[in-house]
Design a protein around this motif. Structure first.
Motif, PDB file in Angstrom:
ATOM      1  N   ILE A   1      33.008  11.040  30.054  1.00  0.00           N
ATOM      2  CA  ILE A   1      33.107   9.579  29.999  1.00  0.00           C
ATOM      3  C   ILE A   1      34.540   9.142  29.693  1.00  0.00           C
ATOM      4  O   ILE A   1      35.098   8.253  30.347  1.00  0.00           O
ATOM      5  CB  ILE A   1      32.145   9.018  28.927  1.00  0.00           C
ATOM      6  CG1 ILE A   1      30.695   9.203  29.365  1.00  0.00           C
ATOM      7  CG2 ILE A   1      32.438   7.540  28.665  1.00  0.00           C
ATOM      8  CD1 ILE A   1      30.306   8.438  30.611  1.00  0.00           C
ATOM      9  N   LYS A   2      35.158   9.776  28.696  1.00  0.00           N
ATOM     10  CA  LYS A   2      36.527   9.406  28.329  1.00  0.00           C
ATOM     11  C   LYS A   2      37.495   9.685  29.470  1.00  0.00           C
ATOM     12  O   LYS A   2      38.426   8.908  29.709  1.00  0.00           O
ATOM     13  CB  LYS A   2      36.942  10.148  27.053  1.00  0.00           C
ATOM     14  CG  LYS A   2      36.289   9.579  25.799  1.00  0.00           C
ATOM     15  CD  LYS A   2      36.789  10.259  24.535  1.00  0.00           C
ATOM     16  CE  LYS A   2      36.158  11.590  24.305  1.00  0.00           C
ATOM     17  NZ  LYS A   2      36.498  12.177  22.984  1.00  0.00           N
ATOM     18  N   SER A   3      37.275  10.779  30.189  1.00  0.00           N
ATOM     19  CA  SER A   3      38.130  11.115  31.334  1.00  0.00           C
ATOM     20  C   SER A   3      37.997  10.056  32.436  1.00  0.00           C
ATOM     21  O   SER A   3      38.990   9.625  33.033  1.00  0.00           O
ATOM     22  CB  SER A   3      37.753  12.494  31.876  1.00  0.00           C
ATOM     23  OG  SER A   3      38.522  12.813  33.011  1.00  0.00           O
ATOM     24  N   LYS A   4      36.765   9.624  32.669  1.00  0.00           N
ATOM     25  CA  LYS A   4      36.519   8.599  33.689  1.00  0.00           C
ATOM     26  C   LYS A   4      37.227   7.298  33.336  1.00  0.00           C
ATOM     27  O   LYS A   4      37.933   6.711  34.170  1.00  0.00           O
ATOM     28  CB  LYS A   4      35.010   8.361  33.812  1.00  0.00           C
ATOM     29  CG  LYS A   4      34.628   7.158  34.675  1.00  0.00           C
ATOM     30  CD  LYS A   4      33.124   6.899  34.611  1.00  0.00           C
ATOM     31  CE  LYS A   4      32.757   5.610  35.321  1.00  0.00           C
ATOM     32  NZ  LYS A   4      31.301   5.326  35.222  1.00  0.00           N
ATOM     33  N   TYR A   5      37.067   6.839  32.096  1.00  0.00           N
ATOM     34  CA  TYR A   5      37.690   5.574  31.687  1.00  0.00           C
ATOM     35  C   TYR A   5      39.212   5.705  31.598  1.00  0.00           C
ATOM     36  O   TYR A   5      39.939   4.745  31.856  1.00  0.00           O
ATOM     37  CB  TYR A   5      37.107   5.094  30.359  1.00  0.00           C
ATOM     38  CG  TYR A   5      35.761   4.440  30.519  1.00  0.00           C
ATOM     39  CD1 TYR A   5      35.655   3.154  31.041  1.00  0.00           C
ATOM     40  CD2 TYR A   5      34.588   5.110  30.176  1.00  0.00           C
ATOM     41  CE1 TYR A   5      34.420   2.548  31.209  1.00  0.00           C
ATOM     42  CE2 TYR A   5      33.349   4.513  30.344  1.00  0.00           C
ATOM     43  CZ  TYR A   5      33.274   3.234  30.859  1.00  0.00           C
ATOM     44  OH  TYR A   5      32.037   2.634  31.033  1.00  0.00           O
ATOM     45  N   HIS A   6      39.680   6.894  31.251  1.00  0.00           N
ATOM     46  CA  HIS A   6      41.124   7.122  31.230  1.00  0.00           C
ATOM     47  C   HIS A   6      41.705   6.960  32.626  1.00  0.00           C
ATOM     48  O   HIS A   6      42.745   6.317  32.826  1.00  0.00           O
ATOM     49  CB  HIS A   6      41.428   8.523  30.696  1.00  0.00           C
ATOM     50  CG  HIS A   6      42.876   8.912  30.790  1.00  0.00           C
ATOM     51  ND1 HIS A   6      43.400   9.557  31.897  1.00  0.00           N
ATOM     52  CD2 HIS A   6      43.920   8.714  29.941  1.00  0.00           C
ATOM     53  CE1 HIS A   6      44.696   9.747  31.720  1.00  0.00           C
ATOM     54  NE2 HIS A   6      45.031   9.249  30.544  1.00  0.00           N
ATOM     55  N   ASP A   7      41.033   7.546  33.631  1.00  0.00           N
ATOM     56  CA  ASP A   7      41.524   7.450  35.013  1.00  0.00           C
ATOM     57  C   ASP A   7      41.514   6.003  35.501  1.00  0.00           C
ATOM     58  O   ASP A   7      42.465   5.550  36.154  1.00  0.00           O
ATOM     59  CB  ASP A   7      40.669   8.318  35.939  1.00  0.00           C
ATOM     60  CG  ASP A   7      40.861   9.809  35.675  1.00  0.00           C
ATOM     61  OD1 ASP A   7      41.846  10.173  35.001  1.00  0.00           O
ATOM     62  OD2 ASP A   7      40.015  10.602  36.144  1.00  0.00           O
ATOM     63  N   LEU A   8      40.428   5.282  35.201  1.00  0.00           N
ATOM     64  CA  LEU A   8      40.342   3.886  35.635  1.00  0.00           C
ATOM     65  C   LEU A   8      41.415   3.027  34.946  1.00  0.00           C
ATOM     66  O   LEU A   8      42.039   2.165  35.581  1.00  0.00           O
ATOM     67  CB  LEU A   8      38.952   3.329  35.328  1.00  0.00           C
ATOM     68  CG  LEU A   8      37.791   3.911  36.145  1.00  0.00           C
ATOM     69  CD1 LEU A   8      36.455   3.410  35.594  1.00  0.00           C
ATOM     70  CD2 LEU A   8      37.936   3.535  37.617  1.00  0.00           C
ATOM     71  N   THR A   9      41.627   3.280  33.669  1.00  0.00           N
ATOM     72  CA  THR A   9      42.649   2.532  32.936  1.00  0.00           C
ATOM     73  C   THR A   9      44.037   2.856  33.465  1.00  0.00           C
ATOM     74  O   THR A   9      44.879   1.966  33.620  1.00  0.00           O
ATOM     75  CB  THR A   9      42.579   2.863  31.428  1.00  0.00           C
ATOM     76  OG1 THR A   9      41.292   2.506  30.932  1.00  0.00           O
ATOM     77  CG2 THR A   9      43.641   2.110  30.648  1.00  0.00           C
ATOM     78  N   GLN A  10      44.270   4.118  33.762  1.00  0.00           N
ATOM     79  CA  GLN A  10      45.574   4.534  34.282  1.00  0.00           C
ATOM     80  C   GLN A  10      45.845   3.879  35.637  1.00  0.00           C
ATOM     81  O   GLN A  10      46.976   3.453  35.924  1.00  0.00           O
ATOM     82  CB  GLN A  10      45.633   6.050  34.398  1.00  0.00           C
ATOM     83  CG  GLN A  10      47.034   6.604  34.599  1.00  0.00           C
ATOM     84  CD  GLN A  10      47.078   8.106  34.465  1.00  0.00           C
ATOM     85  OE1 GLN A  10      46.288   8.832  35.071  1.00  0.00           O
ATOM     86  NE2 GLN A  10      48.009   8.605  33.664  1.00  0.00           N
TER      87      GLN A  10
END
Length: 462
Positions: A418-427
């Motif tokens: 989940i954190k990886s997914k949101y990190h990518d979207l935020t980036q």
């Protein structure tokens, strides 16, 4: 040639290819060499002139000592402008929390609404236009007799290219009345410069709207990420699991087979020494302060170091092991990050270290502290007031949840995805903002240097 260069710059590529968003901008029919590095070629009919020929450049002034209460009055006519007020402003200075008394304003420089000034200290090179009656100190310069539309000169500074050769843009930029006055710019008729201002007002507003949409998306992603983490570490992943009262009001119900303990029962809680070690420019041991722990990361902004003697004294309670948790209990309270590998450091003031008693639990503990549970606990012990400090015993007694080890690991793996997914979207959103900001700056620079011709531009044209 100019058209190809601008297409490349505004599109953010280097191959000179045109793009649809730039294709609507045309160039002037004839250009000449300006003789100025940052201007390069300018339209044939433009004049290249130093700013000091358009207006004298003068510094602001401050009443002394500035912290004397007699110089301030909350009902004063003039706002007192600080560097931070300008840094927080976009184009117009519309907010300044402090007001000067009549005496204070008489000892400063008074500006009326609509006047341009420029910071030469702090956030160096930031232009601003007064949206209110305001006084400026000697960290600013202003232009009392400006013989051109002040918004055009605002955009010249906002394009940043005018500072080439004067130093690095930002805090290291060396500006004073002489360097600002000596900057050469390209000028046309007031009518044409007003048209350029109208064009930039319209086009930058559209870009700013897109940037705000991306910033809103980032805020939404952050809220959603926090909500997912909080639900997983307090309710688990099985929606059908029987629940029980946690015994903690702000925590509510938790899975029946989970335990609720205090932080001191699941990890060693190591406090810092309540004083600061001596700092050395050539020290090799990093002193972690609260300013170095932000957004779940350890940063080295303003890093300070100490020597081996101090390091041994400040680590008598133990050297924080890699993978353990760093925690700030003040300024602000509740920031966390993991200790990285191969870092020689000790704890500065107001720092703490959590070392999980069980290896299998440390990842879940970090996830739990990432959730909104920590914030809610801080609110509960502060009784609604703003907390800038947590006592050691308050930290030791933070309620934490302990699921079975296997379940804790499954939750951590899930949250990792989940954190990886949101990190990518935020980036992706942050990269979009960066590109739009670059395009905004490039568009401003192109317009105020005559690289694009907007004389026939109209907001009604497609």
């Amino acid at each position: 040639m100019i058209s190809e260069q601008m297409d490349s710059r505004l599109c953010g590529n280097d191959d000179g290819e045109s793009c649809a968003s730039v294709g609507k901008y045309k160039v002037y029919p004839e250009y000449k060499d300006s003789g100025v590095e940052w201007l390069k070629e300018v339209p044939e009919h433009w004049v290249v002139i130093q700013i000091k020929r358009l207006s004298s450049v003068k510094r602001g002034a401050s009443p002394r000592p500035i912290d004397d209460s007699k110089y301030f009055d909350e009902n004063g006519e003039y706002a007192w402008t600080r560097i931070s007020d300008v840094t927080a402003s976009d184009v117009y200075l519309s907010k300044a929390p402090q007001r000067l008394s009549d005496l204070g304003s008489s000892l400063s420089i008074k500006l009326q609404p609509g006047e341009l000034f420029l910071s030469i200290a702090g956030t160096v090179g930031k232009p601003c236009i007064t949206g209110m009656k305001a006084c400026i100190h000697d960290g600013f310069v202003y232009f009392p007799e400006l013989k051109m539309p002040n918004k055009f000169l605002f955009y010249v500074f906002a394009g940043e290219q005018a500072y080439q050769g004067l130093g690095k843009f930002g805090t290291q930029l060396n500006l004073n009345t002489d360097t600002v006055g000596g900057i050469k710019i390209g000028c046309s008729t007031n009518k044409e410069m007003k048209q350029i201002v109208s064009f930039l007002d319209h086009e930058t507003a559209k870009i700013d709207t897109l940037i705000e949409e991306q910033q809103s998306l980032i805020r939404l992603l952050k809220e959603k990420r926090q909500a997912v983490i909080s639900h997983a570490v307090t309710k688990g992943l099985n929606p059908d699991a029987p629940m029980k009262d946690s015994g903690v009001e702000w925590l509510g119900e938790v899975p029946e087979h989970w335990e609720v303990k205090r932080l001191k029962h699941v990890s060693e809680v190591v406090d810092c020494r309540n004083k600061t070690p001596e700092y050395f420019d050539d020290g090799e041991y990093f002193v972690v302060r609260t300013t170095n722990v932000k957004k779940q990361k350890l940063n080295f902004n303003g890093a300070l170091y100490t020597d081996e003697k101090n390091f041994k004294i400040w680590t008598q309670r133990g050297i924080p092991p890699a993978g353990s948790i760093l925690f700030t209990r003040e300024a602000p309270a509740g920031e966390i990050c993991l200790v990285p590998e191969n870092l020689k450091f000790c704890l500065g003031q107001r720092m703490m270290n959590f070392i999980s008693y069980e290896e299998e639990y440390k990842s879940f503990l970090f996830d739990f502290l990432l959730s909104d549970c920590l914030e809610r606990y801080i609110e509960s012990v502060s009784h609604g007031s703003t907390v800038t400090h947590l006592r050691v015993e308050q930290v030791q007694n933070i309620p934490v949840i302990v699921p079975p080890k296997e379940e804790a690991d499954v939750i951590h793996q899930y949250l990792g995805r989940i954190k990886s997914k949101y990190h990518d979207l935020t980036q992706e959103a942050e990269q979009a903002i960066e590109l739009m900001q670059e395009r905004r700056t490039a568009l401003i620079s192109a317009a105020v240097t005559g690289k694009i011709d907007v004389r026939d531009w109209s907001p009604l044209k497609k």
